[in-house]
Design a protein around this motif. Structure first.
Motif, PDB file in Angstrom:
ATOM      1  N   LYS A 140      39.332-142.202  25.607  1.00 16.63           N
ATOM      2  CA  LYS A 140      39.950-140.875  25.704  1.00 16.63           C
ATOM      3  C   LYS A 140      41.352-140.955  26.318  1.00 16.63           C
ATOM      4  O   LYS A 140      41.752-140.130  27.133  1.00 16.63           O
ATOM      5  CB  LYS A 140      39.069-139.922  26.501  1.00 16.63           C
ATOM      6  N   ILE A 141      42.081-141.992  25.884  1.00 16.53           N
ATOM      7  CA  ILE A 141      43.444-142.214  26.348  1.00 16.53           C
ATOM      8  C   ILE A 141      44.351-142.405  25.135  1.00 16.53           C
ATOM      9  O   ILE A 141      43.957-143.040  24.151  1.00 16.53           O
ATOM     10  CB  ILE A 141      43.536-143.474  27.245  1.00 16.53           C
ATOM     11  N   GLN A 142      45.545-141.856  25.204  1.00 20.27           N
ATOM     12  CA  GLN A 142      46.526-142.091  24.146  1.00 20.27           C
ATOM     13  C   GLN A 142      47.633-142.982  24.697  1.00 20.27           C
ATOM     14  O   GLN A 142      48.391-142.577  25.571  1.00 20.27           O
ATOM     15  CB  GLN A 142      47.130-140.774  23.643  1.00 20.27           C
ATOM     16  N   PRO A 143      47.764-144.227  24.177  1.00 22.01           N
ATOM     17  CA  PRO A 143      48.780-145.151  24.696  1.00 22.01           C
ATOM     18  C   PRO A 143      50.123-144.956  23.994  1.00 22.01           C
ATOM     19  O   PRO A 143      50.255-144.155  23.063  1.00 22.01           O
ATOM     20  CB  PRO A 143      48.188-146.515  24.342  1.00 22.01           C
ATOM     21  N   GLY A 144      51.108-145.730  24.426  1.00 26.15           N
ATOM     22  CA  GLY A 144      52.404-145.767  23.758  1.00 26.15           C
ATOM     23  C   GLY A 144      52.612-147.145  23.153  1.00 26.15           C
ATOM     24  O   GLY A 144      52.342-148.157  23.793  1.00 26.15           O
ATOM     25  N   ILE A 145      53.084-147.195  21.907  1.00 23.90           N
ATOM     26  CA  ILE A 145      53.250-148.466  21.202  1.00 23.90           C
ATOM     27  C   ILE A 145      54.620-148.523  20.550  1.00 23.90           C
ATOM     28  O   ILE A 145      55.027-147.584  19.845  1.00 23.90           O
ATOM     29  CB  ILE A 145      52.171-148.658  20.111  1.00 23.90           C
ATOM     30  N   ILE A 146      55.341-149.612  20.784  1.00 22.21           N
ATOM     31  CA  ILE A 146      56.547-149.932  20.024  1.00 22.21           C
ATOM     32  C   ILE A 146      56.244-151.200  19.250  1.00 22.21           C
ATOM     33  O   ILE A 146      55.951-152.238  19.831  1.00 22.21           O
ATOM     34  CB  ILE A 146      57.763-150.129  20.941  1.00 22.21           C
ATOM     35  N   SER A 147      56.291-151.102  17.923  1.00 22.41           N
ATOM     36  CA  SER A 147      55.852-152.195  17.060  1.00 22.41           C
ATOM     37  C   SER A 147      57.029-152.739  16.270  1.00 22.41           C
ATOM     38  O   SER A 147      57.849-151.978  15.742  1.00 22.41           O
ATOM     39  CB  SER A 147      54.767-151.686  16.110  1.00 22.41           C
ATOM     40  N   GLY A 148      57.132-154.069  16.188  1.00 23.40           N
ATOM     41  CA  GLY A 148      58.198-154.703  15.420  1.00 23.40           C
ATOM     42  C   GLY A 148      57.644-155.741  14.466  1.00 23.40           C
ATOM     43  O   GLY A 148      56.739-156.499  14.818  1.00 23.40           O
ATOM     44  N   LEU A 149      58.174-155.766  13.256  1.00 24.45           N
ATOM     45  CA  LEU A 149      57.728-156.729  12.246  1.00 24.45           C
ATOM     46  C   LEU A 149      58.588-157.986  12.303  1.00 24.45           C
ATOM     47  O   LEU A 149      59.809-157.918  12.389  1.00 24.45           O
ATOM     48  CB  LEU A 149      57.822-156.114  10.855  1.00 24.45           C
ATOM     49  N   HIS A 150      57.935-159.125  12.262  1.00 23.82           N
ATOM     50  CA  HIS A 150      58.603-160.420  12.306  1.00 23.82           C
ATOM     51  C   HIS A 150      58.107-161.201  11.098  1.00 23.82           C
ATOM     52  O   HIS A 150      56.903-161.401  10.948  1.00 23.82           O
ATOM     53  CB  HIS A 150      58.211-161.120  13.610  1.00 23.82           C
ATOM     54  N   THR A 151      59.011-161.632  10.204  1.00 27.45           N
ATOM     55  CA  THR A 151      58.569-162.249   8.952  1.00 27.45           C
ATOM     56  C   THR A 151      58.807-163.752   8.890  1.00 27.45           C
ATOM     57  O   THR A 151      58.415-164.392   7.924  1.00 27.45           O
ATOM     58  CB  THR A 151      59.285-161.613   7.744  1.00 27.45           C
ATOM     59  N   PHE A 152      59.451-164.338   9.893  1.00 31.42           N
ATOM     60  CA  PHE A 152      59.803-165.760   9.791  1.00 31.42           C
ATOM     61  C   PHE A 152      59.202-166.569  10.922  1.00 31.42           C
ATOM     62  O   PHE A 152      59.028-166.093  12.042  1.00 31.42           O
ATOM     63  CB  PHE A 152      61.329-165.943   9.785  1.00 31.42           C
ATOM     64  N   GLY A 153      58.908-167.817  10.604  1.00 32.04           N
ATOM     65  CA  GLY A 153      58.450-168.760  11.601  1.00 32.04           C
ATOM     66  C   GLY A 153      59.603-169.629  12.068  1.00 32.04           C
ATOM     67  O   GLY A 153      60.744-169.479  11.625  1.00 32.04           O
ATOM     68  N   SER A 154      59.318-170.577  12.935  1.00 28.97           N
ATOM     69  CA  SER A 154      60.375-171.406  13.519  1.00 28.97           C
ATOM     70  C   SER A 154      61.036-172.311  12.490  1.00 28.97           C
ATOM     71  O   SER A 154      62.178-172.724  12.652  1.00 28.97           O
ATOM     72  CB  SER A 154      59.806-172.252  14.660  1.00 28.97           C
TER      73      SER A 154
END
Length: 441
Positions: A140-154
């Motif tokens: 019964k909690i609403q969190p905050g999320i900032i999401s980022g997409l990462h498409t490449f490896g090292s």
């Protein structure tokens, strides 16, 4: 124009990018050609500039326009710093956790399919956020999320995965802040696996789904505990420090310039960190392979690589900002320090912070350079877009003419080089035929 090593790899005398386009033009997305074209002209004063004039000695300075593109490493670095500074002042003052969601290696090629690319990558971000939100919703909690997409490896391989910054706690149904600092990773891994496989099945057409069905089954059976979900221990309580650490995944390009160690016109050698051995290794690719590995990470047009969910979503947050002053004394955890909200720093402010010297200080008299106008390139010609006074207009008109003449000479030189290149190609192709007895007879 100061050319960095990445621009040299693409656009130097070996014409690697032009040759790449000729060979793969029908397979390149329009956005790739557009972003690389912007990168090509980044910092070229013949494509546009800003005029600055010293208030004291009236010295003149012309600063080339930057591309601000998604592919340019120089522009991306400044954008990364600007983003982390701005967002850090716009987040709740509580503990945040950095969570990473990855997928099975055998499924990566599916996310490269052009007609499904944007839908699948957006779905990847949405499904990851949905898992976290539903977990907190049971408390019964609403969190905050900032999401980022990462498409490449090292090693520049295509490896789509999601980086998240999540509040460890959130707003309960009474409108109060409640801490909650436990995440069951084994359970989340299984949820994440099911979500990814279902996303692919409902997105692909029946015909395309049948082609990749064996990959879906293999990915399911080989990952008994689900796909990888990882969150480093809560060692970063400084939100701004966390954002600066993660911003290179969210805002910067596939490779930093300092990682490129060698380029000889035909091959590129770059450094990468091998997570298996925890050592730095070197990898060598042909220029064509290197360019292909980079451009496939350019996102589609209008695709948002960063998204906000929960109490960080734009709609909910706008409402909370209006009532923040009411809660300021009562609910400390919900504090958004609106009085300290930072405006985006200018390029001059960022350079001053890095090097301790303001680039707009006049070296002759010590006064400050002031912005007086801007010229941009339109239909191949420099035109004055804005000026503050008549004197600035005259100066910019003369500069536009001078740069236009210089560009014409450069274009003539390029045409001459192209003609000689074609002549060499014709001779290599037909030379033996010209000299053969059959031809001479």
């Amino acid at each position: 124009m100061n050319v960095n090593i990445l621009q040299a790899i693409f656009f130097d005398k070996y014409h690697n990018w032009d040759n790449f386009i000729i060979k793969y033009s029908d397979r390149l997305r329009p956005v790739v050609k557009k972003e690389v074209a912007k990168f090509r002209n980044c910092g070229d004063i013949q494509k546009g500039y800003r005029l600055y004039v010293c208030e004291g000695c009236h010295d003149v300075k012309f600063l080339p326009l930057r591309c601000k593109g998604k592919f340019c490493p120089s522009c991306a670095k400044g954008e990364s710093e600007r983003w982390s500074e701005t967002i850090a002042q716009d987040m709740y003052h509580t503990i945040h956790r950095h969570i990473v969601f990855t997928i099975d290696e055998g499924l990566r090629d599916i996310f490269l399919m052009d007609k499904y690319r944007s839908t699948l990558l957006k779905g990847l971000m949405d499904e990851a956020a949905k898992i976290i939100i539903e977990f907190f919703d049971k408390r019964k909690i609403q969190p905050g999320i900032i999401s980022g997409l990462h498409t490449f490896g090292s090693q520049l391989e295509f490896n789509p995965h999601v980086h998240m910054i999540v509040t460890m706690g959130g707003v309960n149904r009474k409108g109060e802040w409640e801490n909650y600092d436990y995440l069951p990773y084994v359970m989340l891994r299984k949820y994440w696996q099911n979500a990814v496989l279902k996303l692919i099945r409902r997105t692909l057409s029946p015909r395309d789904k049948a082609k990749v069905q064996y990959k879906l089954q293999k990915a399911y059976h080989q990952n008994g505990e689900g796909f990888y979900v990882n969150a480093p221990k809560r060692s970063r309580t400084n939100t701004k420090g966390l954002l600066q650490y993660i911003s290179r995944y969210m805002k910067r390009g596939p490779i930093a310039l300092e990682r490129i160690k060698m380029y000889d016109g035909h091959h590129v050698m770059f450094e990468y960190h091998d997570k298996r051995t925890n050592r730095k290794e070197m990898k060598t690719m042909t220029a064509e392979e290197f360019i292909g590995a980079l451009v496939r990470h350019i996102p589609d047009r209008h695709f948002r690589m960063i998204r906000h969910y929960g109490i960080y979503s734009r709609r909910i947050k706008s409402f909370i900002k209006k009532i923040v002053e009411v809660y300021q004394e009562k609910v400390k955890k919900l504090l958004i320090n609106s009085k300290q909200m930072l405006k985006s720093k200018t390029w001059a402010q960022r350079i001053t912070e890095c090097f301790g010297k303001n680039p707009l200080d006049c070296p002759n008299c010590g006064e400050e350079f002031v912005f007086m106008g801007m010229s941009v390139c339109k239909n191949g010609r420099l035109i004055t877009k804005y000026t503050k006074n008549k004197q600035a207009m005259i100066v910019m008109k003369e500069e536009n003419i001078r740069l236009g003449q210089k560009e014409t000479q450069h274009q003539q030189k390029e045409k001459t080089e192209a003609a000689f290149k074609k002549l060499r190609f014709d001779w290599e192709f037909y030379g033996d035929l010209y000299m053969s007895p059959v031809w001479n007879s």
